[in-house]
Design an enzyme around this catalytic site. Structure first.
Site, short mmCIF file in Angstrom:
data_model
loop_
_atom_site.label_atom_id
_atom_site.label_comp_id
_atom_site.label_asym_id
_atom_site.label_seq_id
_atom_site.Cartn_x
_atom_site.Cartn_y
_atom_site.Cartn_z
N TYR A 231 0.81 -1.23 0.00
CA TYR A 231 0.00 0.00 0.00
C TYR A 231 0.84 1.28 0.00
O TYR A 231 0.30 2.37 -0.01
CB TYR A 231 -0.98 0.02 1.17
CG TYR A 231 -0.39 -0.32 2.53
CD1 TYR A 231 0.35 0.59 3.25
CD2 TYR A 231 -0.61 -1.58 3.07
CE1 TYR A 231 0.87 0.27 4.48
CE2 TYR A 231 -0.10 -1.92 4.31
CZ TYR A 231 0.64 -0.99 5.01
OH TYR A 231 1.17 -1.32 6.25
N LYS A 232 2.17 1.13 0.00
CA LYS A 232 3.03 2.31 -0.05
C LYS A 232 3.41 2.59 -1.51
O LYS A 232 2.59 3.08 -2.29
CB LYS A 232 4.25 2.10 0.84
CG LYS A 232 3.92 1.83 2.31
CD LYS A 232 5.18 1.68 3.15
CE LYS A 232 4.88 1.20 4.55
NZ LYS A 232 4.06 2.13 5.34
#
Length: 407
Positions: A231-232
């Site tokens: 999710y980064k």
């Protein structure tokens, strides 16, 4: 004084080979006076790729809504963890069949550390020590301690730069962060891995702050096990599935502490006895989270045709430029960079110590349309995601920071 740097930023953006990728993300927002928000928090949550909402809507309405259970086979749901894992594997330098997507980073850290301890036991050398990066993200430390208690091992912390030297005849495994989440320091994966192997130990790398930001080279450097979130810099969405890498030659010996039905050799045989699957599926546990997994799959489309070395080149150029702008604009003595200047020791973020009012400074930056984040007690973090961050964003962020600090 800002005009020369602003002009330089415009020229750098015009020459950027990745500049077209920005249009593939949703980056609208009010940054004040009609300007877009400068989003420099992709090291916490990546921006939304434009293709994701349509893909998720199709999964919900057609694959789930109309095909229903047939989608496990007809839509490829069952094999999605390995298919998505292979797409991530390309970005971290792992060949097909060595990465599986699913579960959280925390769960995968636990699986990897316990499995590495069990590998050491299979090797028969009486190793009972777990080394952990002293500056690790807290969850990694919690889980390493839990794994050590469960397996009868002791745990010892060491600075990431010293872990290779700290390994001894009792060391079973070291858990190390590739990039320090506070400072953005890049730790030496090739040398550390080689030194731990020379000491007879295994290594688990946490790639949360490097996957999608720089080449990792898992195969090239013989990394045993690795975990990471998506999710980064991989832009998979809030809470998107993490990934687990198990080196190919270790897979037959990978003994997961979480032997779920999804990692069984015959999952639908419903046998009371566990027989692990071959290859990457051995790292699975329970039923995959299909909605978020397929959102991640769609998000990874932005990486098609992208060379990770080009991403790394832009990352270094962006962070160099931002640091130069900060040193030019910000009043002397107001901030101190915690991020190494040396390229071989820098991830894709810049962390600035700001005393005494870092939290208030970040809140004001966000109010003015520059979004980074604050880490207690005094750190301002700015993440640079090369697929959508512009040099103009770096220049504006430094200029606004100077304005806030010059109040």
């Amino acid at each position: 004084m800002s005009e020369p740097l602003a002009a330089e930023a415009a020229a750098l953006d015009a020459a950027d080979p990745l500049r077209g990728k920005r249009a593939e993300f949703v980056l609208e927002g009010d940054g004040g006076e009609g300007a877009e928000v400068v989003y420099l928090d992709g090291n916490s949550l990546g921006a939304l790729p434009r293709a994701v909402p349509g893909r998720v809507a199709d999964v919900v309405a057609r694959e789930w809504g109309r095909l229903r259970v047939r989608s496990w086979t007809e839509s490829g749901w069952w094999t999605a963890p390995e298919r998505v894992g292979d797409r991530i594997g390309r970005l971290v330098g792992a060949g097909p069949g060595q990465v599986v997507a699913g579960d959280s980073t925390s769960v995968n850290v636990f699986k990897a550390v316990v499995a590495a301890i069990r590998l050491a036991g299979q090797d028969g050398h009486g190793r009972d020590e777990v080394l952990v990066d002293a500056a690790t993200f807290p969850t990694d430390g919690y889980l390493a301690r839990s794994a050590a208690r469960m397996t009868g091992c002791r745990i010892r912390a060491a600075d990431a730069a010293d872990i290779a030297d700290a390994a001894g005849p009792r060391t079973a495994v070291a858990l190390v962060n590739h990039v320090d989440y506070r400072t953005g320091r890049l730790n030496d994966l090739p040398a550390t891995t080689a030194a731990l192997h020379a000491a007879g130990a295994r290594v688990v790398w946490d790639l949360c702050h490097s996957a999608g930001a720089l080449p990792v080279g898992l195969d090239a450097h013989g990394v045993d096990l690795a975990v990471g979130c998506t999710y980064k810099y991989l832009n998979g969405g809030p809470g998107s599935p993490a990934f687990l890498h198990v080196r190919r030659d270790l897979q037959p010996r990978f003994d997961s502490p979480l032997p779920g039905w999804n990692s069984h050799a015959d999952p639908f045989g419903m046998s009371p006895d566990y027989v692990p699957a071959d290859g990457a599926p051995r790292g699975r546990v329970g039923t995959p989270d299909i909605l978020s997994l397929l959102a991640l799959d769609a998000a990874l489309d932005v990486w098609d045709g992208v060379d990770p070395t080009a991403v790394r080149a832009k990352s270094l150029a962006l962070t160099d430029f931002f640091l130069r702008c900060v040193r030019t604009y910000v009043p002397a003595g107001r901030v101190e960079s915690l991020t190494p200047d040396a390229h071989d020791r820098r991830g894709s973020q810049v962390s600035l110590r700001c005393v005494p009012d870092a939290e208030a400074v970040m809140a004001e930056l966000v109010r003015r349309g520059v979004v980074g984040d604050f880490r207690p007690p005094d750190v301002l973090r700015f993440g640079f995601t090369p697929l959508y961050t512009r040099f103009a964003d770096a220049e504006r962020a430094a200029r606004v920071l100077a304005g806030v600090l010059g109040r």
